[in-house]
Design an enzyme around this catalytic site. Structure first.
Site, PDB file in Angstrom:
ATOM      1  N   VAL A 177       0.898  -1.166   0.000  1.00  0.00           N
ATOM      2  CA  VAL A 177       0.000   0.000   0.000  1.00  0.00           C
ATOM      3  C   VAL A 177       0.936   1.215   0.000  1.00  0.00           C
ATOM      4  O   VAL A 177       1.557   1.513   1.024  1.00  0.00           O
ATOM      5  CB  VAL A 177      -0.931   0.001   1.224  1.00  0.00           C
ATOM      6  CG1 VAL A 177      -1.737   1.290   1.286  1.00  0.00           C
ATOM      7  CG2 VAL A 177      -1.878  -1.196   1.165  1.00  0.00           C
ATOM      8  N   PRO A 178       1.077   1.888  -1.137  1.00  0.00           N
ATOM      9  CA  PRO A 178       2.225   2.772  -1.379  1.00  0.00           C
ATOM     10  C   PRO A 178       2.189   4.146  -0.709  1.00  0.00           C
ATOM     11  O   PRO A 178       2.143   5.184  -1.375  1.00  0.00           O
ATOM     12  CB  PRO A 178       2.210   2.910  -2.904  1.00  0.00           C
ATOM     13  CG  PRO A 178       0.761   2.825  -3.262  1.00  0.00           C
ATOM     14  CD  PRO A 178       0.191   1.798  -2.310  1.00  0.00           C
ATOM     15  N   CYS A 179       2.284   4.172   0.599  1.00  0.00           N
ATOM     16  CA  CYS A 179       2.350   5.452   1.302  1.00  0.00           C
ATOM     17  C   CYS A 179       3.654   6.184   1.005  1.00  0.00           C
ATOM     18  O   CYS A 179       3.759   7.400   1.249  1.00  0.00           O
ATOM     19  CB  CYS A 179       2.162   5.254   2.801  1.00  0.00           C
ATOM     20  SG  CYS A 179       3.337   4.087   3.537  1.00  0.00           S
ATOM     21  N   HIS A 180       4.653   5.471   0.474  1.00  0.00           N
ATOM     22  CA  HIS A 180       5.917   6.132   0.120  1.00  0.00           C
ATOM     23  C   HIS A 180       5.737   7.127  -1.025  1.00  0.00           C
ATOM     24  O   HIS A 180       6.606   7.972  -1.243  1.00  0.00           O
ATOM     25  CB  HIS A 180       6.978   5.086  -0.251  1.00  0.00           C
ATOM     26  CG  HIS A 180       6.618   4.239  -1.435  1.00  0.00           C
ATOM     27  ND1 HIS A 180       5.851   3.096  -1.319  1.00  0.00           N
ATOM     28  CD2 HIS A 180       6.908   4.364  -2.756  1.00  0.00           C
ATOM     29  CE1 HIS A 180       5.707   2.543  -2.510  1.00  0.00           C
ATOM     30  NE2 HIS A 180       6.326   3.298  -3.403  1.00  0.00           N
TER      31      HIS A 180
END
Length: 209
Positions: A177-180
């Protein structure tokens, strides 16, 4: 001693086995047997494995619903497992077979052969607005970034910029889940659960593809 633990062997034989020196291969075989038997009788609620990656060793954990946790080594995997036991279930077992698909997809991502994940996810570790934000994060495409403000607008609450930051910082499924991909409005990195070095590495990985 129960038949489940003894495998039907007389207690004396089991005690003899337990008191004898055990080499690593025998120990691994015993663990695989325990894993198979636990699977067969349905006593695993959370399965986990640990894999190597360019950003360090990652713990992957899954429930029957899907991948529930990805954790960096800096989070302390033992503490993460304890938190999963407290929040989900104490019935946790190292079971790499249950995480084959997750491990494969994460490895493909780091090899630049995968841009989206097809894994079923279990978001039960998050609630309310945090969960809403995390559900929308995969809408930020591979190699793209958004600001915390843009994500707040995406979820229909433009004023909740700080809450979006909290949702990203507490994301239980980093990488997948690409919070980056969420940055500060001025373009600086902001915080990241795996540390700024890991966040930079992920953004550079995607930018180079």
């Amino acid at each position: 001693m129960s038949d489940y633990l003894s495998g039907g062997l007389p207690d004396g034989d089991v005690l003899a086995m337990l008191s004898a020196p055990v080499d690593p291969e025998t120990l691994a075989q015993l663990h695989r047997r325990l894993e198979r038997e636990a699977e067969a009788v349905g006593v695993i609620d959370v399965a986990y494995t640990v894999i190597d990656s360019p950003v360090g060793r990652l713990l992957l954990a899954a429930t029957g619903q899907g991948l529930v946790r990805v954790a960096y080594a800096s989070e302390d995997h033992d503490l993460v497992l304890q938190a999963l036991a407290d929040k989900l279930s104490p019935r946790i077992l190292h079971s790499p077979g249950r995480l084959d698909q997750a491990a494969r997809e994460v490895e493909e991502y780091f090899e630049r052969r995968r841009r989206t994940f097809d894994l079923p996810l279990d978001l039960s570790l998050s609630r309310g607005f945090r969960r809403l934000v995390q559900q929308h994060l995969p809408e930020i495409g591979y190699g793209q970034t958004r600001s915390y403000r843009q994500v707040a607008e995406l979820v229909g609450n433009p004023k909740a910029v700080r809450a979006v930051g909290t949702a990203c910082a507490t994301n239980p499924l980093p990488v997948v889940v690409p919070c980056h991909r969420v940055l500060r409005t001025d373009g600086s990195l902001g915080g990241y659960i795996g540390g700024l070095e890991a966040k930079t590495a992920l953004l550079e990985l995607e930018a180079a593809a």
